[in-house]
Design a protein around this motif. Sequence first.
Motif, short mmCIF file in Angstrom:
data_model
loop_
_atom_site.label_atom_id
_atom_site.label_comp_id
_atom_site.label_asym_id
_atom_site.label_seq_id
_atom_site.Cartn_x
_atom_site.Cartn_y
_atom_site.Cartn_z
N PHE A 91 0.71 -1.32 -0.04
CA PHE A 91 0.05 0.07 -0.15
C PHE A 91 0.91 1.26 -0.01
N LEU A 92 2.08 1.21 0.33
CA LEU A 92 2.99 2.36 0.49
C LEU A 92 4.28 2.06 -0.26
N ASN A 93 4.09 1.33 -1.33
CA ASN A 93 5.31 1.14 -2.07
C ASN A 93 6.10 2.36 -2.70
N ALA A 94 7.21 2.54 -2.09
CA ALA A 94 7.90 3.66 -2.43
C ALA A 94 8.42 3.99 -3.95
N ARG A 95 8.76 2.79 -4.57
CA ARG A 95 8.86 2.67 -6.19
C ARG A 95 7.94 3.07 -7.07
N VAL A 96 6.53 2.77 -6.59
CA VAL A 96 5.41 3.08 -7.39
C VAL A 96 5.13 4.35 -7.11
N GLY B 63 -0.54 -2.08 -11.10
CA GLY B 63 -1.16 -3.46 -10.38
C GLY B 63 -0.82 -3.26 -9.03
N ASN B 64 -0.76 -1.99 -8.25
CA ASN B 64 -0.58 -1.91 -7.21
C ASN B 64 -1.16 -0.57 -6.70
N PRO B 65 -1.90 -0.71 -5.30
CA PRO B 65 -2.93 0.25 -4.76
C PRO B 65 -2.15 1.37 -4.12
N THR B 66 -0.74 1.55 -4.25
CA THR B 66 -0.19 2.83 -3.86
C THR B 66 -0.80 4.09 -4.23
N PRO B 67 -0.94 4.30 -5.76
CA PRO B 67 -1.63 5.18 -6.20
C PRO B 67 -2.69 5.92 -5.68
N LEU C 271 -11.72 1.11 -0.34
CA LEU C 271 -12.38 -0.07 0.26
C LEU C 271 -12.87 -1.26 -0.81
N TYR C 272 -13.35 -0.88 -2.12
CA TYR C 272 -13.55 -2.06 -2.74
C TYR C 272 -12.32 -2.47 -3.65
N ALA C 273 -11.40 -1.59 -4.29
CA ALA C 273 -10.38 -1.85 -5.11
C ALA C 273 -9.21 -1.95 -4.50
N GLY C 274 -8.82 -1.44 -3.30
CA GLY C 274 -7.73 -1.23 -2.63
C GLY C 274 -7.52 -2.31 -1.63
N LEU C 275 -8.60 -2.64 -0.82
CA LEU C 275 -8.39 -3.62 0.20
C LEU C 275 -8.13 -5.24 -0.23
N PRO C 276 -8.79 -5.54 -1.46
CA PRO C 276 -8.44 -6.86 -1.71
C PRO C 276 -6.76 -7.00 -2.16
N PHE C 277 -6.10 -5.93 -2.19
CA PHE C 277 -4.62 -6.27 -2.35
C PHE C 277 -4.28 -6.68 -1.01
N ALA C 278 -4.66 -6.52 0.15
CA ALA C 278 -4.40 -7.05 1.57
C ALA C 278 -5.20 -8.39 1.74
N GLY C 279 -5.70 -8.93 0.47
CA GLY C 279 -6.45 -10.08 0.86
C GLY C 279 -7.62 -9.77 1.65
N LEU C 280 -8.32 -8.79 1.47
CA LEU C 280 -9.38 -8.76 2.29
C LEU C 280 -10.55 -8.11 1.24
N ASP C 281 -11.43 -9.13 0.79
CA ASP C 281 -12.43 -8.63 -0.28
C ASP C 281 -13.89 -8.54 0.64
N LEU C 282 -14.13 -7.31 0.69
CA LEU C 282 -15.64 -6.80 1.19
C LEU C 282 -16.84 -7.17 0.14
N GLY C 283 -16.44 -7.20 -0.95
CA GLY C 283 -17.61 -7.32 -1.90
C GLY C 283 -18.38 -5.96 -2.07
#
Lengths: 226, 224
Positions: free
Chosen positions: A11-16, A192-196, B80-92
């Motif tokens: 979530f806080l990827n410095a490179r991205v 492909g990373n949520p940092t942005p 919450l919808y598009a970010g959290l799934p990256f942490a393995g948490l899918d709220l739907g």
Amino acid sequence: MTGWEGFAFTFLNARVAAEYWPKILEGLGVTIALAALIIVSGLALGLLLAVLRTLAIRPLNWAIIFVVDLFRALPPLVLIVLIYFGLPAAGIGFSGFAATWLALTLVLMAFAEEIFWGSICAVPKGQWEAGRALGLHFLPTLRKIVLPQAIRIAIPPLTNRTIAITKGTALGSVVAVSEILGAAQSAMAFSGNPTPLMLGALAYLVLFFPVVVLGRWIETRFAWRR
Amino acid sequence: MSEFAEAFFNIEIAVAALPILWMGLQQTLLLSALVVPLGLGAGFGFALLSTRREPWLRWPLVVLIDIFRAIPPLVLLILLYAGLPFAGLDLGAWGAVSIAFMLNTGAYYAEILRAGIEAVPAGQREAGRALGLRPWQIWLFIVLPQAVRNVLPDLVGNTLEVVKLTSVASVVAMPELLFQARQAQSITFNATPIVVAAMAYFVLLWPFVRLLSRLENRQLAGRR
């Protein structure tokens, strides 16, 4: 990697962040430009309608009340979608930016008219009569005596309403405006990373948090005068 | 002119789209019935806590409320919808919409209710104590009814905003009214379904806008 490191890497990827922050900054510029345009045109139109309403021309007032009610009842996103996807069918094409500007201007116009009108009504009648007694005509009385007082009354509710509607610029991302959220979402798709997305949320905080605090301050400051 | 009517008020398409728009309207009402109580509940909780005197409780809460008032609800929703799934948490969609809108509308309700609570004179609470009421009885029977009455127009106004906000859930493919209208529009290449949906929103919400106008005018008249 521990849990926290994994979280930071995702979530806080410095490179991205280093790669995409200029995009977010560009988005911030678009958001500010859009917000400024909406505030200027929405408030001006709202004040104009409120002043027209003081002329007490019946059919005109009914029309104003209907228009104001309409844009207070319709969700902003519905308006944006209607203008962006609907109007081209009638041969009028709008860019996403123009559609968002127009839709939120109409919404702010409606809310501002209500607030200005309520404030004009809240100025005691004696002020109007004093203007008449001084030999002023209707418009000079309105402009020099009533409006300055009305606008002071209007400022606290107007500030909060304006902030709430200006935040609606994020809805522009739905019609492909690359304001903060739009830029963040496309950067997230590329990397492909949520940092942005985190950067985008941060940009909104940087932009709107001071404004919200200012709104709170204005509210308490004006509350003393009641 | 007929071309305009064809593109915006096409009766044939309106009739064909009506069943799925009706489903969308039901979903919108269901979503509102979920989000309004969630937001009100969160708002009451935040408001009760933020009227406490302890600064370590009060200030973090004020900052938290302002953060959720500063971030656009759509941003919170996407996070919450598009970010959290990256942490393995899918709220739907339902989970993300409920939480995002609860935090956003809860912050607004909290601000409104706090103002209402602070406007109740301290003497009211003291009178309750003098009558031997317990603290929860004082809150429930003395402070809250007066607080709610103090800010009724703002509460109605915010509830209206919450119902309008449900249209934002269309972005995460929740099949509410706006989403269904866009689906119908993209199939028919005609704007009529969106116009019909807008009319549905207007018919649904206009009575509340009128009521709100009345309440606001009465409040201003009372202040004069």
